[in-house]
Write an enzyme that holds these catalytic residues in place. Structure first.
Site, mmCIF file in Angstrom:
data_model
loop_
_atom_site.group_PDB
_atom_site.id
_atom_site.type_symbol
_atom_site.label_atom_id
_atom_site.label_comp_id
_atom_site.label_asym_id
_atom_site.label_seq_id
_atom_site.Cartn_x
_atom_site.Cartn_y
_atom_site.Cartn_z
ATOM 1 N N ASP A 277 -7.725 -2.184 -52.179
ATOM 2 C CA ASP A 277 -6.613 -3.071 -52.523
ATOM 3 C C ASP A 277 -7.169 -4.471 -52.798
ATOM 4 O OD1 ASP A 277 -5.396 -0.775 -51.417
ATOM 5 O OD2 ASP A 277 -3.682 -1.930 -50.697
ATOM 6 N N LYS B 124 0.819 -3.476 -56.782
ATOM 7 C CA LYS B 124 1.367 -3.738 -55.453
ATOM 8 C C LYS B 124 1.960 -5.137 -55.445
ATOM 9 C CE LYS B 124 -0.616 -4.292 -50.761
ATOM 10 N NZ LYS B 124 -1.848 -4.091 -49.965
ATOM 11 N N LYS C 230 3.416 0.147 -55.214
ATOM 12 C CA LYS C 230 3.403 -0.081 -53.772
ATOM 13 C C LYS C 230 4.048 -1.419 -53.427
ATOM 14 C CE LYS C 230 0.244 -0.806 -49.847
ATOM 15 N NZ LYS C 230 -1.164 -0.793 -49.383
#
Length: 293
Positions: free
Chosen positions: A139, A202, A238
């Site tokens: 991430d 995300k 996400k």
């Protein structure tokens, strides 16, 4: 016009924030009650990236954190496991050494998380080290400063380089939507990140406010949908940051289901970044207050 601006020109990126808010309000109003069921709660639990990103994290605390995931599978075989455990990159090896549940991935934040303010070479090295220690997913955060300054090329080329470093490992790209502020900026950052190789986009790091919002989620899902329709490239979504209650999680489920459809309702393409949500979902599934994690 460079290739990044040319790509953006194929999409509608001039969005009205009020219209986005109205669309989200309607989705939640029309779908929240219908989707507030134990089956949806179980699905959402299976989409959680169970997260520990604290200054006080250490080898012992992350070991215990990981073993609770092992314990959960042993004690509750009727339940799905969480999708992944998410930690700082220096703890990827700790999770790998202690995780016994084969269906749970190891995610590591990387790339100068949470600000992305360091050298690209450092980001590449940090990512490679995390992968070498056992991370399945990485991430990272976009360089928000470069994006807001209109330097799309530098921002995108860094994502491309980090995706090359990841190879087959999933790369989740965090937009830090609270810093982007407008729906138009969120749409552009989403498209640029997908174009540059993101396997997921995300919302937030959870380290700045505002974190995840339903409006940002709606815009990001629209970008994913439109990019898929034009290119056939399907990537995941996400939301993360401040999502702690079951009702909040179901609202994000409603947005994903309505904008992207059933095809995205799998933890291969839908994740929720959370630390407190897991216990709240379990409490609502089992009908009594639960603090397992």
């Amino acid at each position: 016009m460079d290739r990044y601006e040319e790509m953006l020109s194929r999409y509608k990126t001039d969005l009205d924030d009020a219209q986005v808010a109205a669309a989200v309000e309607k989705i939640v109003r029309d779908n929240l009650a219908t989707n507030s069921t134990p089956d949806v709660y179980k699905f959402l639990f299976s989409c959680i990236d169970l997260t520990s990103l604290h200054a006080e994290d250490n080898t012992d605390s992350i070991t215990k954190f990981t073993k609770r995931v092992n314990d959960f599978e042993e004690e509750h075989p009727e339940m799905p496991s969480v999708a992944a455990i998410c930690v700082y990159p220096n703890f990827a090896g700790t999770v790998r050494a202690n995780l016994d549940v084969s269906s749970v991935n190891i995610a590591a934040v990387s790339g100068g998380f949470p600000t992305s303010q360091t050298f690209t070479e450092v980001k590449v090295a940090e990512t490679a080290l995390a992968l070498g220690d056992g991370a399945d997913e990485i991430d990272i955060v976009i360089n928000v400063g470069n994006f807001l300054g209109g330097n799309y090329e530098e921002m995108c080329q860094e994502i491309e380089e980090l995706k090359q470093t990841c190879r087959d490992a999933h790369l989740k790209v965090i937009l830090e939507t609270g810093a982007l502020k407008t729906a138009s900026n969120i749409k552009k950052a989403s498209l640029l990140s997908i174009y540059s190789g993101a396997d997921f986009i995300k919302t937030s790091t959870g380290k700045s406010e505002p974190a995840a919002t339903l409006e940002a989620a709606y815009v990001m899902c629209q970008a994913i949908k439109e990019y898929y329709e034009q290119t056939g490239t399907m990537i995941g979504f996400k939301p993360a940051g401040g999502i702690s209650t079951t009702a909040d999680a179901v609202k994000y489920y409603c947005v994903v289901k309505e904008v992207l459809g059933e095809k995205w309702l799998t933890n291969e393409y839908f994740r929720i970044g959370a630390s407190r949500l897991a216990n709240n979902l379990l409490s609502d599934i089992w009908g009594n207050p639960t603090k397992f994690f």
